[in-house]
Design an enzyme around this catalytic site. Structure first.
Site: not given
Length: 616
Positions: A486, A499
């Site tokens: 990401s 995350y």
């Protein structure tokens, strides 16, 4: 039956039946056969300085479905040499050899011809001369152009020169340095019967990554010395005066290794002039793909031959066509319809995608399927995995399976890896895409949230890389691993500590693996998307909030992602391009590119932005 051969040497292949075919000139060709002689015949032609054993692995894999025939070209392996050698290796005489073998092994039906290197050069001759019309059902060419096509290609680039055309001709001229060397008298023979034959196996292993499995055979010095006459008897003559009518009279499949040091891929730019319905395949490999990529070649040959047999018989085959292909040959016919680089590259490859039940995973599975790949759809939700497999088949996958597993479950992943290896084969492209979202300040993120995030986002990737990467390495035929990270991997934010940490670990894992696996021909790519319109926001965990506020926050974020409306299909295309280009890191979306730039050249700006609390 197995025979010791007329020279007293060992038989060529375990379980092969041997015979000798005598040509008009008295040359005796050693022929090996595997498989049921009642099935369609696939005839494998070797190149220079090889013997038929270069095809041993491919031949064994094809023999369960076809009648497989290999023969040593005159002067090579266990076949006798013409006398005198000069003038004994012309393409016209090699054509007569082919017809003699074809008449002996398949007198009533045309054969499916497959050639590599000089075997392919011969194959182009055989498939374009009138006397073989009706004897060839299809031709698969790899790493060897038609000398006539090559001659016309050179003429177009030198008689009306352009900078681009001259550059292409010069590039191929540099690659073809050895052709001039082989035209010199006596020296090539002395070199091959001397130190070069001892060095050659080391070259194949170190540069071409050919496995050290007993190949090449002890006949190499003789094979290479005699084979020099292939060049002397044919190359200059055909390049100077290429035949004007050299159109193929059978369907052609063209397989081009993109890292071939001897032949430029641009040589085949105009192949459609001579065969308009050519089926094109490309792969990231060097010249000796019969030894380095036998699994994929066996699949492509099988797919192409079954398609041609189906077209010839109206689909009435002894066995069903490859699952998911239509009676017209399925993915093969589609591949020949136009120049789609992705279809050329991924057709027939086995691609496994985790988290394939929705979003980026589903879009990626369907995109690979549309390129003709075989797809394994893996998801924790069985119904979603099955639906993706259905969509993959509809998109054009030659085969598609659905598997259910939680990627954080080590035992479950090990069972999946064993099942895929035994039932589907070794994965060519692995996409570790499964992931979950969690948002909230570090001090409010509990241990269970941390554990679940790392178990899925990081350990799921570790399990996939460890298990399927090991299978790729053991196979020794390369492959590619894609890990979905990401832009949060390099863009700090106060709202995504768990995350972002998991994705940063995935990025570093990918970089480390890329360094480790490069020597095994396995590429590793980390894909770093920004905000993409997927379902992850609908299932994301927002810590430190009550149920009502968490639901409101989830809906708010989902709405922002919908407004941004970056589709997962674009991420899927970026993943495929990343594999084709062997990119280390692939940022996706403008936000991801900007963050990547700032992380490298203005990290203080990113740190300042990280302190801002999002207005949610």
């Amino acid at each position: 039956m197995r025979g010791a051969g007329r020279d007293g040497g060992p038989a060529v292949l375990e379980g092969a039946r041997e015979r000798w075919v005598r040509t008009r000139e008295g040359v005796e060709l050693c022929v090996a056969e595997l498989g049921d002689a009642e099935r369609p015949t696939v005839l494998l032609l070797h190149g220079y300085p090889d013997s038929k054993e270069v095809w041993s692995t491919v031949a064994r894999q094809l023999s369960g479905r076809f009648h497989v025939v290999l023969y040593d070209v005159r002067g090579c392996g266990r076949s006798s040499a013409p006398r005198p050698l000069r003038g004994g290796f012309t393409l016209e005489k090699l054509t007569q050899d082919f017809l003699a073998v074809a008449d002996a092994v398949s007198p009533d039906r045309p054969v499916h011809l497959v050639g590599h290197d000089w075997g392919s050069v011969q194959g182009w001759e055989f498939v374009s001369v009138e006397e073989t019309r009706g004897r060839i059902a299809s031709f698969t060419s790899m790493s060897g152009p038609s000398l006539d096509h090559f001659g016309h290609w050179l003429r177009r680039r030198t008689r009306r020169p352009t900078p681009g055309g001259l550059a292409q001709a010069l590039n191929q001229g540099v690659r073809s340095w050895y052709v001039g060397a082989l035209h010199t008298p006596v020296l090539p023979e002395l070199a091959w019967r001397g130190p070069l034959s001892a060095y050659w196996p080391k070259y194949l292993q170190r540069v071409e990554k050919v496995p050290a499995d007993g190949y090449p055979t002890p006949s190499l010095p003789r094979d290479a010395a005699h084979g020099a006459w292939l060049y002397r008897d044919n190359v200059r003559r055909r390049l100077r005066s290429p035949r004007p009518d050299c159109h193929a009279h059978a369907p052609v499949q063209l397989i081009t290794p993109l890292r071939d040091v001897f032949l430029s891929a641009r040589l085949y730019d105009e192949v459609a002039v001579w065969e308009p319905d050519v089926t094109r395949r490309t792969l990231d490999a060097g010249h000796w793909i019969p030894r380095t990529r036998p699994d994929l070649l066996a699949w492509w040959i099988t797919d192409f031959v079954t398609g041609r047999e189906a077209a010839a018989t109206g689909g009435d085959l002894r066995e069903p066509l490859v699952e998911g292909a239509g009676e017209d040959g399925g993915a093969v016919a589609r591949a020949g319809a136009g120049r789609d680089p992705l279809a050329e590259r991924f057709g027939g490859q086995l691609v496994l995608v985790t988290g394939a039940g929705s979003g980026i995973g589903r879009a990626t599975a369907v995109a690979f399927a549309a390129a003709g790949a075989r797809v394994v759809s893996v998801d924790v939700d069985e119904e979603s995995a099955v639906r993706t497999a259905e969509l993959a088949r509809e998109a054009g996958a030659s085969q598609a399976w659905a598997e259910t597993v939680d990627v954080s479950d080590q035992d479950g992943m090990e069972e999946l890896a064993a099942k895929v290896a035994s039932e589907m084969g070794t994965v060519d492209v692995l996409v570790n895409n499964a992931g979950i979202g969690v948002s909230g300040p570090f001090l409010e993120t509990g241990v269970e949230d941390w554990k679940r995030t790392l178990d899925v986002n990081l350990w799921g990737v570790i399990h996939g890389c460890r298990l399927f990467g090991k299978q790729m390495a053991e196979r020794g035929q390369g492959g590619h691993i894609v890990n979905t990270a990401s832009d949060a991997a390099y863009q700090p934010t106060r709202m995504l500590p768990a995350y972002g940490t998991s994705k940063a670990a995935v990025l570093m894992l990918s970089e480390c693996l890329r360094a480790e696996l490069a020597g095994k021909g396995i590429g590793v790519t980390a894909v770093c998307p920004g905000p993409v319109n997927t379902g992850i926001t609908g299932t994301a965990r927002f810590v430190g909030l009550g149920e009502t506020e968490e639901r409101r926050r989830r809906e708010r974020v989902a709405k922002l992602y919908r407004l941004r409306n970056y589709p997962p299909e674009k991420v899927a295309k970026a993943i495929m391009r990343g594999v084709v280009r062997d990119q280390a890191v692939v940022p996706v979306t403008a936000e991801a590119h900007v963050a990547r730039f700032l992380s490298r050249f203005a990290p203080r700006v990113l740190r300042a932005l990280a302190r801002i609390e999002p207005p949610l």
